[in-house]
Design a protein around this motif. Structure first.
Motif, PDB file in Angstrom:
ATOM      1  N   ILE A 288      34.022  28.422  64.083  1.00 37.97           N
ATOM      2  CA  ILE A 288      34.707  29.680  63.757  1.00 37.97           C
ATOM      3  C   ILE A 288      36.209  29.453  63.601  1.00 37.97           C
ATOM      4  O   ILE A 288      36.818  29.865  62.605  1.00 37.97           O
ATOM      5  CB  ILE A 288      34.435  30.746  64.832  1.00 37.97           C
ATOM      6  CG1 ILE A 288      32.945  30.801  65.184  1.00 37.97           C
ATOM      7  CG2 ILE A 288      34.944  32.100  64.365  1.00 37.97           C
ATOM      8  CD1 ILE A 288      32.029  30.999  64.007  1.00 37.97           C
ATOM      9  N   GLY A 289      36.810  28.784  64.575  1.00 37.29           N
ATOM     10  CA  GLY A 289      38.250  28.536  64.530  1.00 37.29           C
ATOM     11  C   GLY A 289      38.716  27.825  63.276  1.00 37.29           C
ATOM     12  O   GLY A 289      39.698  28.245  62.633  1.00 37.29           O
ATOM     13  N   PRO A 290      38.057  26.724  62.855  1.00 37.24           N
ATOM     14  CA  PRO A 290      38.514  26.030  61.640  1.00 37.24           C
ATOM     15  C   PRO A 290      38.466  26.890  60.388  1.00 37.24           C
ATOM     16  O   PRO A 290      39.326  26.752  59.512  1.00 37.24           O
ATOM     17  CB  PRO A 290      37.531  24.856  61.539  1.00 37.24           C
ATOM     18  CG  PRO A 290      37.111  24.590  62.944  1.00 37.24           C
ATOM     19  CD  PRO A 290      37.038  25.946  63.584  1.00 37.24           C
ATOM     20  N   ARG A 291      37.497  27.777  60.285  1.00 41.11           N
ATOM     21  CA  ARG A 291      37.424  28.644  59.098  1.00 41.11           C
ATOM     22  C   ARG A 291      38.572  29.651  59.103  1.00 41.11           C
ATOM     23  O   ARG A 291      39.136  29.969  58.053  1.00 41.11           O
ATOM     24  CB  ARG A 291      36.063  29.340  59.048  1.00 41.11           C
ATOM     25  CG  ARG A 291      34.955  28.402  58.602  1.00 41.11           C
ATOM     26  CD  ARG A 291      33.566  28.980  58.761  1.00 41.11           C
ATOM     27  NE  ARG A 291      32.579  28.143  58.094  1.00 41.11           N
ATOM     28  CZ  ARG A 291      32.075  27.021  58.599  1.00 41.11           C
ATOM     29  NH1 ARG A 291      32.454  26.601  59.802  1.00 41.11           N
ATOM     30  NH2 ARG A 291      31.189  26.308  57.922  1.00 41.11           N
ATOM     31  N   LEU A 292      38.912  30.162  60.279  1.00 40.20           N
ATOM     32  CA  LEU A 292      40.061  31.060  60.373  1.00 40.20           C
ATOM     33  C   LEU A 292      41.350  30.296  60.104  1.00 40.20           C
ATOM     34  O   LEU A 292      42.228  30.753  59.362  1.00 40.20           O
ATOM     35  CB  LEU A 292      40.089  31.720  61.747  1.00 40.20           C
ATOM     36  CG  LEU A 292      41.216  32.714  62.012  1.00 40.20           C
ATOM     37  CD1 LEU A 292      41.187  33.858  61.003  1.00 40.20           C
ATOM     38  CD2 LEU A 292      41.104  33.262  63.436  1.00 40.20           C
ATOM     39  N   THR A 318      33.157  39.551  52.840  1.00 42.31           N
ATOM     40  CA  THR A 318      33.790  39.077  51.613  1.00 42.31           C
ATOM     41  C   THR A 318      34.952  38.140  51.944  1.00 42.31           C
ATOM     42  O   THR A 318      35.098  37.058  51.340  1.00 42.31           O
ATOM     43  CB  THR A 318      34.298  40.265  50.773  1.00 42.31           C
ATOM     44  OG1 THR A 318      33.187  41.086  50.408  1.00 42.31           O
ATOM     45  CG2 THR A 318      35.005  39.782  49.519  1.00 42.31           C
ATOM     46  N   ILE A 319      35.762  38.542  52.912  1.00 43.73           N
ATOM     47  CA  ILE A 319      36.904  37.705  53.312  1.00 43.73           C
ATOM     48  C   ILE A 319      36.412  36.420  53.965  1.00 43.73           C
ATOM     49  O   ILE A 319      36.949  35.332  53.723  1.00 43.73           O
ATOM     50  CB  ILE A 319      37.840  38.474  54.255  1.00 43.73           C
ATOM     51  CG1 ILE A 319      38.377  39.733  53.570  1.00 43.73           C
ATOM     52  CG2 ILE A 319      38.995  37.581  54.698  1.00 43.73           C
ATOM     53  CD1 ILE A 319      39.196  40.628  54.485  1.00 43.73           C
ATOM     54  N   ALA A 320      35.372  36.518  54.803  1.00 39.67           N
ATOM     55  CA  ALA A 320      34.841  35.334  55.476  1.00 39.67           C
ATOM     56  C   ALA A 320      34.342  34.304  54.470  1.00 39.67           C
ATOM     57  O   ALA A 320      34.493  33.089  54.677  1.00 39.67           O
ATOM     58  CB  ALA A 320      33.717  35.728  56.436  1.00 39.67           C
ATOM     59  N   SER A 321      33.759  34.761  53.359  1.00 42.53           N
ATOM     60  CA  SER A 321      33.314  33.834  52.312  1.00 42.53           C
ATOM     61  C   SER A 321      34.504  33.101  51.707  1.00 42.53           C
ATOM     62  O   SER A 321      34.432  31.904  51.406  1.00 42.53           O
ATOM     63  CB  SER A 321      32.549  34.593  51.224  1.00 42.53           C
ATOM     64  OG  SER A 321      31.340  35.119  51.724  1.00 42.53           O
ATOM     65  N   GLN A 322      35.608  33.827  51.515  1.00 39.87           N
ATOM     66  CA  GLN A 322      36.813  33.190  51.007  1.00 39.87           C
ATOM     67  C   GLN A 322      37.341  32.158  52.002  1.00 39.87           C
ATOM     68  O   GLN A 322      37.772  31.067  51.611  1.00 39.87           O
ATOM     69  CB  GLN A 322      37.892  34.237  50.729  1.00 39.87           C
ATOM     70  CG  GLN A 322      37.554  35.217  49.618  1.00 39.87           C
ATOM     71  CD  GLN A 322      38.616  36.293  49.479  1.00 39.87           C
ATOM     72  OE1 GLN A 322      38.485  37.400  49.995  1.00 39.87           O
ATOM     73  NE2 GLN A 322      39.673  35.976  48.774  1.00 39.87           N
ATOM     74  N   LEU A 323      37.309  32.505  53.278  1.00 40.13           N
ATOM     75  CA  LEU A 323      37.773  31.580  54.313  1.00 40.13           C
ATOM     76  C   LEU A 323      36.889  30.339  54.375  1.00 40.13           C
ATOM     77  O   LEU A 323      37.372  29.217  54.581  1.00 40.13           O
ATOM     78  CB  LEU A 323      37.796  32.272  55.676  1.00 40.13           C
ATOM     79  CG  LEU A 323      38.800  33.417  55.829  1.00 40.13           C
ATOM     80  CD1 LEU A 323      38.599  34.127  57.166  1.00 40.13           C
ATOM     81  CD2 LEU A 323      40.229  32.894  55.724  1.00 40.13           C
TER      82      LEU A 323
END
Length: 579
Positions: A288-292, A318-323
């Motif tokens: 989770i941390g690396p994607r953020l 939608t934002i999580a996919s971008q991340l």
């Protein structure tokens, strides 16, 4: 995976409290080896948290915030561009709105344009929004010029931070930082998100005592709703998980597992293909941390904060996919940089440690600013010594990210170099194990030499040997699902409270390469009667030729879940052939 020594921990003294607790003997020994002396240190209730009243500066901060809320001031939260900064910003914005703040906005410097912290340049940007009060989170303790610039604009400043202060503090209206001189808060290990969460807890109590909520017919906020954010930021920032931090992380994980995490964290868990109901601290740190973090490393952390502030799951997805896509790009960039750095190291006779500086500095003008910290960490693990990776910052300066090993406080080392050779370093800051700095490009050779000299004064060749600390061997009867589940969920493991690692020798029954550089194995215990699945990530090419017959490994006991079936799996930390 380079050559390391597997060293078993000394047999710990198990306290009477732990011995009589009814814990399985193996767990009792593991906890004792991590300095647990009473069962109370294994409790994770919120009533076990240290009191905010011991934080220096909290009274001045509360009076300032009360004045700001009462007067309807425009509040601007200025954060950092990493996961701790993003979660800190989200906690501050969400909590202040819960308290009834009329106007709350946030601003996070883009690392490629403004660099870290409350700089005069970012204050100019902030001033365009006409805030009455700037609240820094996860930064500000070294922002002397930025705070002065804010006050020239007529903006008051509240600094909340956890980084080590320099010799001079900024002239802010209030400062809350457990690491400032004279602060008696028992835990110096709060992340930035922990500091702002504590301040918001204190503010809620202060406002209650002032009759704030009753007078305005406001529901008193349940700040426990923010603990998922606190847990994520604490683990992602790799601060030591002392008892106080373990409580914060355990409480946040409990909310996430119960389906009460914010939409942004839920969406990040989904895109990382993790099971929220079985999430552990390692998932926060490695999935989770690396994607953020990817938002701040590759683009703009505003994207990550928007995810954490969203109350609509579809928007957050939608934002999580971008991340997730940014994280893929980050990995590709990192892999390319690491290949180049390793080639440079090979030219330095990597196999002969005496040819390499004890404090290693690497520089390439084309390396990506957002990934140099990760690269420094990877190279540090490879060469087992403090490493600073530099790249151009777009001007005549270079920016460095430093990672250290046990035995060298990296921020203090930089301070010593700056004191001994004034003007060599433009600015620096950080912690014991990680730091950042800037210096003139022309000063790189002189700094590299000075840094190596400073490291050499504190470390010996023995300190530079790679070590895997093991909790000993497991029998084939112990390595069962019951123990794996106990280890996984008993406490939050992490920095300073390491997840148990075991070691042993095995026969290799099956081996295959997955993902180009990972090794999937079926291992047999010495008796030959029992097999176990295992996986080793980022294996050295020499071990991928299919010739392994017998191996010695250091591993964590993990639970693999596939199509609803859970089984024991060894997560290999280190592997060597013993044929």
């Amino acid at each position: 995976m380079t050559d390391k020594q597997i060293i078993r921990r000394e047999e710990p003294v198990v306290s009477e409290s732990i011995a009589n607790s009814g814990l399985p003997p193996l767990l009792a020994r593991i906890y004792a080896s991590r300095d647990i002396r009473s069962t109370g240190e294994l409790e994770h209730g919120l009533n076990g948290l240290h009191s905010y009243r011991e934080l220096a500066g909290v009274d001045a901060a509360l009076k300032l915030l009360h004045q700001a809320l009462s007067s309807g001031w425009r509040l601007l939260v200025v954060g950092d561009f990493d996961a701790d900064g993003a979660t800190s910003t989200a906690v501050a914005v969400r909590a202040l709105k819960m308290m009834g703040a009329a106007e709350v906005d946030f601003l996070v410097p883009n690392r490629f344009e403004y660099g870290y912290g409350l700089t005069p340049e970012i204050v100019d940007v902030a001033a365009e929004r006409n805030p009455d009060l700037i609240i820094t989170v996860d930064n500000g303790i070294s922002s002397l010029m930025g705070v002065a610039a804010a006050q020239q604009h007529g903006i008051q400043v509240l600094v909340t931070d956890h980084h080590l202060p320099g010799r001079e503090l900024p002239a802010a209206q209030a400062i809350v930082n457990p690491n400032q001189l004279g602060d008696n808060f028992p835990s110096k290990n709060l992340a930035g998100v922990g500091v702002i969460f504590y301040l918001m807890m204190a503010l809620r109590t202060y406002l209650r005592e002032q009759g704030w909520f009753a007078e305005r017919n406001l529901a008193e906020p349940n700040l426990a709703q923010l603990l998922d954010l606190v847990a994520l930021g604490t683990v992602a920032d790799v601060v030591p998980l002392d008892h106080n931090n373990r409580i914060l992380v355990a409480q946040g994980l409990s909310r996430i597992r119960a389906g009460k995490g914010c939409c942004g964290i839920q969406a990040l868990i989904e895109v990382a293909k993790r099971n929220a109901s079985r999430l552990v601290s390692a998932d926060l740190g490695f999935a989770i941390g690396p994607r953020l973090n990817a938002a701040g490393r590759m683009d703009d952390m505003n994207l990550g904060i928007r995810a954490l502030l969203s109350d609509r799951l579809e928007e957050a997805r939608t934002i999580a996919s971008q991340l997730d896509q940014l994280n893929r790009e980050r990995r590709e960039t990192e892999d390319s940089m690491r290949e180049q750095a390793v080639a440079d190291l090979d030219k330095m006779n990597l196999d002969d440690s005496y040819e390499m500086p004890m404090g290693l500095c690497l520089y390439d003008p084309n390396w990506h600013q957002g990934v140099i910290g990760i690269l420094a960490s990877r190279i540090k693990d490879r060469v087992h010594r403090p490493v600073i990776v530099f790249t151009d910052d777009g001007n005549d300066s270079i920016k460095g990210s430093a990672r250290s090993i046990p035995g060298l406080h990296i921020r203090d080392a930089l301070d010593a170099v700056a004191t001994r050779e004034p003007g060599l370093i433009t600015k620096f800051g950080g912690h014991a194990m990680a730091a950042g700095l800037s210096l003139s490009r022309e000063h790189f050779p002189a700094f590299s030499e000075a840094f190596d000299q400073e490291v050499s004064a504190h470390l010996t060749e023995e300190d530079l040997q790679g070590v895997v600390l093991s909790d000993g061997a497991l029998t084939e009867d112990e390595a069962e699902l019951v123990l794996a589940e106990q280890l996984r969920f008993s406490v939050p493991w992490g920095q300073g409270f390491q997840e148990p690692v075991f070691d042993g020798e095995f026969e290799v029954r099956q081996q295959r390469i997955v993902g180009d550089k990972h090794l999937k194995l079926v291992l047999a215990w010495p008796s030959g009667n029992k097999e176990v699945d295992a996986i080793a990530f980022n294996v050295e090419p020499a071990l991928l030729d299919g010739s392994l017959q017998r191996v010695r490994v250091a591993y964590r006991l993990d639970v693999n879940e596939w199509r609803g079936v859970r089984s024991v799996q060894l997560l290999i930390e280190y592997i060597e052939s013993i044929d």
